[in-house]
Design a protein around this motif. Structure first.
Motif, PDB file in Angstrom:
ATOM      1  N   ILE A   1       7.084  -9.610 -77.203  1.00  0.00           N
ATOM      2  CA  ILE A   1       7.784  -8.532 -77.905  1.00  0.00           C
ATOM      3  C   ILE A   1       9.291  -8.815 -77.924  1.00  0.00           C
ATOM      4  CG2 ILE A   1       8.062  -7.041 -75.871  1.00  0.00           C
ATOM      5  CD1 ILE A   1       7.415  -4.663 -77.825  1.00  0.00           C
ATOM      6  N   MET A   2       9.909  -8.548 -79.065  1.00  0.00           N
ATOM      7  CA  MET A   2      11.351  -8.763 -79.171  1.00  0.00           C
ATOM      8  C   MET A   2      12.108  -7.663 -78.438  1.00  0.00           C
ATOM      9  SD  MET A   2      12.241 -10.358 -82.895  1.00  0.00           S
ATOM     10  CE  MET A   2      11.531  -9.064 -83.869  1.00  0.00           C
ATOM     11  N   ILE A   3      13.220  -8.053 -77.867  1.00  0.00           N
ATOM     12  CA  ILE A   3      14.082  -7.107 -77.145  1.00  0.00           C
ATOM     13  C   ILE A   3      14.487  -5.948 -78.052  1.00  0.00           C
ATOM     14  CG2 ILE A   3      16.373  -6.842 -76.095  1.00  0.00           C
ATOM     15  CD1 ILE A   3      14.441  -8.204 -74.197  1.00  0.00           C
ATOM     16  N   SER A   4      14.744  -6.219 -79.327  1.00  0.00           N
ATOM     17  CA  SER A   4      15.144  -5.146 -80.253  1.00  0.00           C
ATOM     18  C   SER A   4      14.062  -4.067 -80.346  1.00  0.00           C
ATOM     19  CB  SER A   4      15.445  -5.716 -81.640  1.00  0.00           C
ATOM     20  OG  SER A   4      14.320  -6.391 -82.168  1.00  0.00           O
ATOM     21  N   LYS A   5      12.795  -4.459 -80.297  1.00  0.00           N
ATOM     22  CA  LYS A   5      11.702  -3.478 -80.343  1.00  0.00           C
ATOM     23  C   LYS A   5      11.641  -2.670 -79.040  1.00  0.00           C
ATOM     24  CE  LYS A   5      10.145  -4.665 -84.351  1.00  0.00           C
ATOM     25  NZ  LYS A   5      10.323  -3.798 -85.501  1.00  0.00           N
ATOM     26  N   VAL A   6      11.892  -3.330 -77.917  1.00  0.00           N
ATOM     27  CA  VAL A   6      11.905  -2.631 -76.625  1.00  0.00           C
ATOM     28  C   VAL A   6      13.059  -1.636 -76.596  1.00  0.00           C
ATOM     29  CG1 VAL A   6      12.198  -2.892 -74.127  1.00  0.00           C
ATOM     30  CG2 VAL A   6      10.781  -4.526 -75.400  1.00  0.00           C
ATOM     31  N   VAL A   7      14.229  -2.051 -77.042  1.00  0.00           N
ATOM     32  CA  VAL A   7      15.402  -1.172 -77.063  1.00  0.00           C
ATOM     33  C   VAL A   7      15.132   0.037 -77.957  1.00  0.00           C
ATOM     34  CG1 VAL A   7      17.805  -1.001 -77.839  1.00  0.00           C
ATOM     35  CG2 VAL A   7      17.072  -2.940 -76.444  1.00  0.00           C
ATOM     36  N   GLU A   8      14.554  -0.199 -79.129  1.00  0.00           N
ATOM     37  CA  GLU A   8      14.238   0.897 -80.051  1.00  0.00           C
ATOM     38  C   GLU A   8      13.219   1.863 -79.429  1.00  0.00           C
ATOM     39  OE1 GLU A   8      11.843   1.345 -84.269  1.00  0.00           O
ATOM     40  OE2 GLU A   8      13.008  -0.477 -83.936  1.00  0.00           O
ATOM     41  N   PHE A   9      12.163   1.333 -78.838  1.00  0.00           N
ATOM     42  CA  PHE A   9      11.136   2.157 -78.201  1.00  0.00           C
ATOM     43  C   PHE A   9      11.741   3.031 -77.105  1.00  0.00           C
ATOM     44  CE2 PHE A   9       8.071   2.831 -74.784  1.00  0.00           C
ATOM     45  CZ  PHE A   9       6.969   3.318 -75.457  1.00  0.00           C
ATOM     46  N   LEU A  10      12.565   2.419 -76.247  1.00  0.00           N
ATOM     47  CA  LEU A  10      13.160   3.163 -75.130  1.00  0.00           C
ATOM     48  C   LEU A  10      14.171   4.198 -75.618  1.00  0.00           C
ATOM     49  CD1 LEU A  10      13.616   0.307 -72.510  1.00  0.00           C
ATOM     50  CD2 LEU A  10      11.917   2.149 -72.480  1.00  0.00           C
ATOM     51  N   ALA A  11      14.981   3.839 -76.613  1.00  0.00           N
ATOM     52  CA  ALA A  11      16.002   4.759 -77.120  1.00  0.00           C
ATOM     53  C   ALA A  11      15.362   6.024 -77.694  1.00  0.00           C
ATOM     54  CB  ALA A  11      16.847   4.068 -78.182  1.00  0.00           C
ATOM     55  N   GLU A  12      14.221   5.868 -78.359  1.00  0.00           N
ATOM     56  CA  GLU A  12      13.515   7.025 -78.912  1.00  0.00           C
ATOM     57  C   GLU A  12      13.042   7.985 -77.823  1.00  0.00           C
ATOM     58  OE1 GLU A  12      10.382   5.236 -81.189  1.00  0.00           O
ATOM     59  OE2 GLU A  12      11.719   4.722 -82.844  1.00  0.00           O
ATOM     60  N   ARG A  13      12.986   7.504 -76.586  1.00  0.00           N
ATOM     61  CA  ARG A  13      12.519   8.319 -75.466  1.00  0.00           C
ATOM     62  C   ARG A  13      13.643   8.651 -74.484  1.00  0.00           C
ATOM     63  NH1 ARG A  13       9.124   5.511 -77.992  1.00  0.00           N
ATOM     64  NH2 ARG A  13       6.918   6.059 -78.136  1.00  0.00           N
ATOM     65  N   GLY A  14      14.878   8.355 -74.883  1.00  0.00           N
ATOM     66  CA  GLY A  14      16.029   8.685 -74.061  1.00  0.00           C
ATOM     67  C   GLY A  14      16.304   7.703 -72.930  1.00  0.00           C
ATOM     68  N   PHE A  15      15.822   6.476 -73.053  1.00  0.00           N
ATOM     69  CA  PHE A  15      16.038   5.449 -72.030  1.00  0.00           C
ATOM     70  C   PHE A  15      16.753   4.258 -72.643  1.00  0.00           C
ATOM     71  CE2 PHE A  15      12.645   7.916 -70.236  1.00  0.00           C
ATOM     72  CZ  PHE A  15      12.816   7.819 -68.858  1.00  0.00           C
ATOM     73  N   MET A  16      17.280   3.405 -71.776  1.00  0.00           N
ATOM     74  CA  MET A  16      17.929   2.178 -72.223  1.00  0.00           C
ATOM     75  C   MET A  16      17.528   1.048 -71.312  1.00  0.00           C
ATOM     76  SD  MET A  16      19.785   0.810 -74.410  1.00  0.00           S
ATOM     77  CE  MET A  16      20.511  -0.780 -74.628  1.00  0.00           C
ATOM     78  N   LEU A  17      17.253  -0.105 -71.881  1.00  0.00           N
ATOM     79  CA  LEU A  17      16.980  -1.303 -71.104  1.00  0.00           C
ATOM     80  C   LEU A  17      18.241  -1.633 -70.308  1.00  0.00           C
ATOM     81  CD1 LEU A  17      14.617  -3.327 -70.843  1.00  0.00           C
ATOM     82  CD2 LEU A  17      15.723  -4.706 -72.593  1.00  0.00           C
ATOM     83  N   PRO A  18      18.151  -1.793 -68.993  1.00  0.00           N
ATOM     84  CA  PRO A  18      19.362  -1.978 -68.194  1.00  0.00           C
ATOM     85  C   PRO A  18      20.091  -3.299 -68.431  1.00  0.00           C
ATOM     86  CG  PRO A  18      17.416  -2.072 -66.796  1.00  0.00           C
ATOM     87  CD  PRO A  18      16.956  -1.702 -68.165  1.00  0.00           C
ATOM     88  N   VAL A  19      19.377  -4.318 -68.877  1.00  0.00           N
ATOM     89  CA  VAL A  19      19.994  -5.618 -69.145  1.00  0.00           C
ATOM     90  C   VAL A  19      19.544  -6.048 -70.540  1.00  0.00           C
ATOM     91  CG1 VAL A  19      20.199  -8.001 -68.420  1.00  0.00           C
ATOM     92  CG2 VAL A  19      19.956  -6.209 -66.703  1.00  0.00           C
ATOM     93  N   VAL A  20      20.505  -6.256 -71.431  1.00  0.00           N
ATOM     94  CA  VAL A  20      20.205  -6.601 -72.816  1.00  0.00           C
ATOM     95  C   VAL A  20      20.932  -7.899 -73.171  1.00  0.00           C
ATOM     96  CG1 VAL A  20      20.362  -5.813 -75.212  1.00  0.00           C
ATOM     97  CG2 VAL A  20      20.011  -4.151 -73.385  1.00  0.00           C
ATOM     98  N   PRO A  21      20.193  -8.896 -73.693  1.00  0.00           N
ATOM     99  CA  PRO A  21      20.857 -10.139 -74.086  1.00  0.00           C
ATOM    100  C   PRO A  21      21.706  -9.936 -75.333  1.00  0.00           C
ATOM    101  CG  PRO A  21      18.576 -10.186 -74.775  1.00  0.00           C
ATOM    102  CD  PRO A  21      18.759  -8.925 -73.960  1.00  0.00           C
ATOM    103  N   GLY A  22      22.552 -10.879 -75.613  1.00  0.00           N
ATOM    104  CA  GLY A  22      23.409 -10.800 -76.791  1.00  0.00           C
ATOM    105  C   GLY A  22      22.644 -10.928 -78.097  1.00  0.00           C
TER     106      GLY A  22
END
Length: 136
Positions: A86-107
């Motif tokens: 899974i791409m990081i962008s999809k994980v970030v989008e999924f978490l943001a929709e639920r009020g969370f953020m991935l603690p470490v995000v690559p550039g």
């Protein structure tokens, strides 16, 4: 043959500085992975690193992009279980929709979760949140 091996077109690093034409395969389900274990292999995500670490002349480069599902998410504890492709962008989008953020995000948002773990990425906020291994 569910996971046929073939000579791939050339793969290149993110910055285009290195190229390689590896033998590749693309499994679609877990059972396909059994055949891969018979050979030296390297898992491949999106090829978004600056070095071409996803392939080698003596190993099969395994495209893991079909393993891209979120299996579960614990809303109370913020625990995500997802597949490596899974791409990081999809994980970030999924978490943001639920009020969370991935603690470490690559550039690069096109990096995969598996690639981020393999490279132990530090992202842009490593002083505060360290590296991705600290959150697994």
């Amino acid at each position: 043959m569910a996971c046929g091996f073939k000579l791939n077109s050339f793969l290149r690093s993110f910055d285009g500085s290195s190229f390689l034409q590896p033998v590749t395969c693309k499994p679609h389900k877990y059972n396909d992975l059994e055949r891969i274990n018979e050979f030296p292999f390297i898992a491949r995500g999106s090829c978004s690193s600056y070095i071409l670490s996803c392939c080698d002349e003596e190993a099969v480069s395994v495209d893991m992009s079909d393993f891209n599902f979120i299996s579960s998410f614990d809303q109370v504890n913020g625990i995500l279980i997802a597949q490596s492709g899974i791409m990081i962008s999809k994980v970030v989008e999924f978490l943001a929709e639920r009020g969370f953020m991935l603690p470490v995000v690559p550039g690069n948002p096109f990096a995969t979760l598996g690639g981020a773990v393999a490279a132990n990425i530090h992202g842009k906020n490593c002083f505060k949140n360290n590296v991705i291994y600290d959150h697994i």
